[in-house]
Design an enzyme around this catalytic site. Structure first.
Site, short mmCIF file in Angstrom:
data_model
loop_
_atom_site.label_atom_id
_atom_site.label_comp_id
_atom_site.label_asym_id
_atom_site.label_seq_id
_atom_site.Cartn_x
_atom_site.Cartn_y
_atom_site.Cartn_z
CB CYS A 34 -10.44 -12.62 41.47
SG CYS A 34 -9.21 -12.55 40.18
CG ASP A 36 -8.67 -15.54 38.61
OD1 ASP A 36 -8.92 -16.42 39.46
OD2 ASP A 36 -9.52 -15.06 37.86
CB CYS A 59 -12.62 -15.11 35.02
SG CYS A 59 -11.80 -13.61 34.49
CB CYS A 103 -10.13 -9.86 34.08
SG CYS A 103 -11.55 -10.11 35.15
FE1 FES Z 1 -10.07 -13.00 38.33
FE2 FES Z 1 -11.11 -12.20 36.11
S1 FES Z 1 -12.17 -12.71 37.91
S2 FES Z 1 -9.04 -12.26 36.64
#
Ligand code: FES
Length: 118
Positions: A34, A36, A59, A103
């Site tokens: 994602c 992140d 998230c 995540c």
């Molecule tokens: Fe990216 Fe949870 S959606 S770490």
């Protein structure tokens, strides 16, 4: 599956947020799924983690698992911290829905990365 109360608490009131200006190591990792990001600072003395802080962009599951994992590190021996797995972090927070398992990888990757030099 919904998030546990504990996970929501770590998301809404994250512990160990911030930076350590005189940290002994810093790691930044991103989640390939994602994008992140988590950044982790540690102070290590005589093989034991004295302090740890994090910043994360992600998230709710990423924030909660990053916070919980950072808190876990404080006081832990480096050898022990290296063995922390994403499943251990997720389970400690009451588990994650299948679609959010990735995540918790952010925190376990950041721990491995930041402890590389010790
Ligand atoms: Fe990216 Fe949870 S959606 S770490």
């Amino acid at each position: 599956m919904a998030y546990s109360e504990k996970l929501l608490d770590y998301f809404q009131n994250p512990r160990c947020v911030g930076e350590i200006p005189d940290a002994h190591a810093i790691a930044e990792v991103s989640n390939p799924v994602c994008g992140d990001v988590m950044k982790l600072w540690v102070k290590v003395d005589d093989g034991r983690i004295q302090d740890a802080k994090f910043k994360a962009q992600g998230c709710s599951a990423a924030i909660a698992t990053s916070s919980y994992a950072t808190e876990m590190l404080i006081g832990m021996r480096v050898a022990e911290a290296r063995r922390i797995t994403r499943d251990q972090i997720a389970e400690a927070l009451g588990g994650l829905p299948a679609s959010k398992i990735h995540c918790s990888v952010l925190a376990s990757d950041a721990i491995k990365e930041v402890l590389k030099g010790f």
